[in-house]
Design a protein around this motif. Sequence first.
Motif, PDB file in Angstrom:
ATOM      1  N   ASP A 113       0.811  -1.224   0.000  1.00  0.00           N
ATOM      2  CA  ASP A 113       0.000   0.000   0.000  1.00  0.00           C
ATOM      3  C   ASP A 113       0.838   1.266   0.000  1.00  0.00           C
ATOM      4  O   ASP A 113       0.302   2.365  -0.025  1.00  0.00           O
ATOM      5  N   SER A 114       2.159   1.110   0.060  1.00  0.00           N
ATOM      6  CA  SER A 114       3.047   2.269   0.103  1.00  0.00           C
ATOM      7  C   SER A 114       4.274   2.018  -0.774  1.00  0.00           C
ATOM      8  O   SER A 114       5.346   1.709  -0.280  1.00  0.00           O
ATOM      9  N   PRO A 115       4.104   2.152  -2.098  1.00  0.00           N
ATOM     10  CA  PRO A 115       5.229   1.906  -3.003  1.00  0.00           C
ATOM     11  C   PRO A 115       6.448   2.782  -2.709  1.00  0.00           C
ATOM     12  O   PRO A 115       7.580   2.346  -2.861  1.00  0.00           O
ATOM     13  N   ALA A 116       6.226   4.002  -2.246  1.00  0.00           N
ATOM     14  CA  ALA A 116       7.353   4.886  -1.935  1.00  0.00           C
ATOM     15  C   ALA A 116       8.185   4.301  -0.798  1.00  0.00           C
ATOM     16  O   ALA A 116       9.419   4.398  -0.802  1.00  0.00           O
ATOM     17  N   ARG A 117       7.515   3.689   0.171  1.00  0.00           N
ATOM     18  CA  ARG A 117       8.228   3.066   1.303  1.00  0.00           C
ATOM     19  C   ARG A 117       9.071   1.898   0.814  1.00  0.00           C
ATOM     20  O   ARG A 117      10.212   1.715   1.237  1.00  0.00           O
ATOM     21  N   LEU A 118       8.521   1.104  -0.096  1.00  0.00           N
ATOM     22  CA  LEU A 118       9.269  -0.023  -0.659  1.00  0.00           C
ATOM     23  C   LEU A 118      10.482   0.486  -1.433  1.00  0.00           C
ATOM     24  O   LEU A 118      11.599  -0.011  -1.245  1.00  0.00           O
ATOM     25  N   LEU A 119      10.284   1.479  -2.277  1.00  0.00           N
ATOM     26  CA  LEU A 119      11.397   2.023  -3.058  1.00  0.00           C
ATOM     27  C   LEU A 119      12.463   2.623  -2.154  1.00  0.00           C
ATOM     28  O   LEU A 119      13.669   2.467  -2.405  1.00  0.00           O
ATOM     29  N   SER A 120      12.037   3.289  -1.084  1.00  0.00           N
ATOM     30  CA  SER A 120      12.982   3.863  -0.138  1.00  0.00           C
ATOM     31  C   SER A 120      13.795   2.780   0.555  1.00  0.00           C
ATOM     32  O   SER A 120      15.001   2.944   0.772  1.00  0.00           O
ATOM     33  N   ALA A 121      13.151   1.651   0.889  1.00  0.00           N
ATOM     34  CA  ALA A 121      13.862   0.548   1.537  1.00  0.00           C
ATOM     35  C   ALA A 121      14.826  -0.130   0.571  1.00  0.00           C
ATOM     36  O   ALA A 121      15.939  -0.504   0.941  1.00  0.00           O
ATOM     37  N   LEU A 122      14.419  -0.269  -0.680  1.00  0.00           N
ATOM     38  CA  LEU A 122      15.263  -0.952  -1.664  1.00  0.00           C
ATOM     39  C   LEU A 122      16.382  -0.062  -2.203  1.00  0.00           C
ATOM     40  O   LEU A 122      17.469  -0.550  -2.526  1.00  0.00           O
ATOM     41  N   PHE A 123      16.102   1.209  -2.329  1.00  0.00           N
ATOM     42  CA  PHE A 123      17.072   2.144  -2.916  1.00  0.00           C
ATOM     43  C   PHE A 123      17.248   3.349  -1.991  1.00  0.00           C
ATOM     44  O   PHE A 123      16.801   4.453  -2.316  1.00  0.00           O
ATOM     45  N   PRO A 124      17.905   3.155  -0.845  1.00  0.00           N
ATOM     46  CA  PRO A 124      17.983   4.239   0.144  1.00  0.00           C
ATOM     47  C   PRO A 124      18.729   5.479  -0.351  1.00  0.00           C
ATOM     48  O   PRO A 124      18.490   6.574   0.148  1.00  0.00           O
ATOM     49  N   ASP A 125      19.600   5.348  -1.334  1.00  0.00           N
ATOM     50  CA  ASP A 125      20.356   6.499  -1.829  1.00  0.00           C
ATOM     51  C   ASP A 125      19.649   7.230  -2.959  1.00  0.00           C
ATOM     52  O   ASP A 125      20.115   8.277  -3.412  1.00  0.00           O
ATOM     53  N   ALA A 126      18.522   6.704  -3.435  1.00  0.00           N
ATOM     54  CA  ALA A 126      17.842   7.293  -4.594  1.00  0.00           C
ATOM     55  C   ALA A 126      17.349   8.706  -4.308  1.00  0.00           C
ATOM     56  O   ALA A 126      17.475   9.592  -5.159  1.00  0.00           O
ATOM     57  N   LYS A 127      16.796   8.955  -3.121  1.00  0.00           N
ATOM     58  CA  LYS A 127      16.295  10.293  -2.806  1.00  0.00           C
ATOM     59  C   LYS A 127      17.439  11.292  -2.766  1.00  0.00           C
ATOM     60  O   LYS A 127      17.323  12.399  -3.306  1.00  0.00           O
ATOM     61  N   ALA A 128      18.547  10.908  -2.166  1.00  0.00           N
ATOM     62  CA  ALA A 128      19.693  11.815  -2.107  1.00  0.00           C
ATOM     63  C   ALA A 128      20.205  12.115  -3.518  1.00  0.00           C
ATOM     64  O   ALA A 128      20.539  13.262  -3.829  1.00  0.00           O
ATOM     65  N   GLU A 129      20.243  11.108  -4.369  1.00  0.00           N
ATOM     66  CA  GLU A 129      20.693  11.311  -5.745  1.00  0.00           C
ATOM     67  C   GLU A 129      19.717  12.208  -6.502  1.00  0.00           C
ATOM     68  O   GLU A 129      20.127  13.093  -7.258  1.00  0.00           O
ATOM     69  N   LYS A 130      18.420  11.994  -6.277  1.00  0.00           N
ATOM     70  CA  LYS A 130      17.405  12.830  -6.932  1.00  0.00           C
ATOM     71  C   LYS A 130      17.533  14.280  -6.460  1.00  0.00           C
ATOM     72  O   LYS A 130      17.436  15.214  -7.259  1.00  0.00           O
ATOM     73  N   ASP A 131      17.781  14.459  -5.149  1.00  0.00           N
ATOM     74  CA  ASP A 131      17.967  15.807  -4.611  1.00  0.00           C
ATOM     75  C   ASP A 131      19.209  16.467  -5.207  1.00  0.00           C
ATOM     76  O   ASP A 131      19.195  17.653  -5.532  1.00  0.00           O
ATOM     77  N   ARG A 132      20.301  15.688  -5.354  1.00  0.00           N
ATOM     78  CA  ARG A 132      21.525  16.233  -5.953  1.00  0.00           C
ATOM     79  C   ARG A 132      21.271  16.643  -7.402  1.00  0.00           C
ATOM     80  O   ARG A 132      21.733  17.695  -7.844  1.00  0.00           O
ATOM     81  N   ALA A 133      20.536  15.808  -8.132  1.00  0.00           N
ATOM     82  CA  ALA A 133      20.239  16.129  -9.533  1.00  0.00           C
ATOM     83  C   ALA A 133      19.366  17.377  -9.625  1.00  0.00           C
ATOM     84  O   ALA A 133      19.579  18.235 -10.493  1.00  0.00           O
ATOM     85  N   ALA A 134      18.393  17.502  -8.730  1.00  0.00           N
ATOM     86  CA  ALA A 134      17.525  18.685  -8.732  1.00  0.00           C
ATOM     87  C   ALA A 134      18.329  19.940  -8.403  1.00  0.00           C
ATOM     88  O   ALA A 134      18.125  20.995  -9.011  1.00  0.00           O
ATOM     89  N   GLU A 135      19.259  19.836  -7.464  1.00  0.00           N
ATOM     90  CA  GLU A 135      20.091  20.982  -7.104  1.00  0.00           C
ATOM     91  C   GLU A 135      20.999  21.376  -8.268  1.00  0.00           C
ATOM     92  O   GLU A 135      21.182  22.564  -8.549  1.00  0.00           O
TER      93      GLU A 135
END
Length: 127
Positions: A48-70
């Motif tokens: 019921d929470s795909p974002a939670r699954l993705l965060s658990a599987l790819f913990p560095d993805a958000k940081a990489e996305k934030d770096r790309a956005a910056e």
Amino acid sequence: MSATATAQVNARIDPTLKRLGDEGLASAGLSPTEGVRALYELAAKCADSPARLLSALFPDAKAEKDRAAEAERARKLALVDKGATLFEDAYAPFGSACDSVAASLSLDELRDFAYDEKFAELMGWVR
């Protein structure tokens, strides 16, 4: 879960990744089957929470996305800064100073001027 109620999962992965993954699982005391089962249990818990699954599987993805956005924000700001001197930069190779009215306007004044021109076009006031 009984031993007879099972399903087989087949996946193709790089042989080096498999070897390294097997070593990592073994160091944690898990067999490949237990590792795959844990992955599926995690996916089931996070259904019921795909974002939670993705965060658990790819913990560095958000940081990489934030770096790309910056980096994209920095790129756009650099373009804005370059746009502020666009007229001067265009005239400089010819040894001529830019005497354009636009060169003496602030960015806010240029924006307002552009809005006025666009409004005039929409109203049919432009010849």
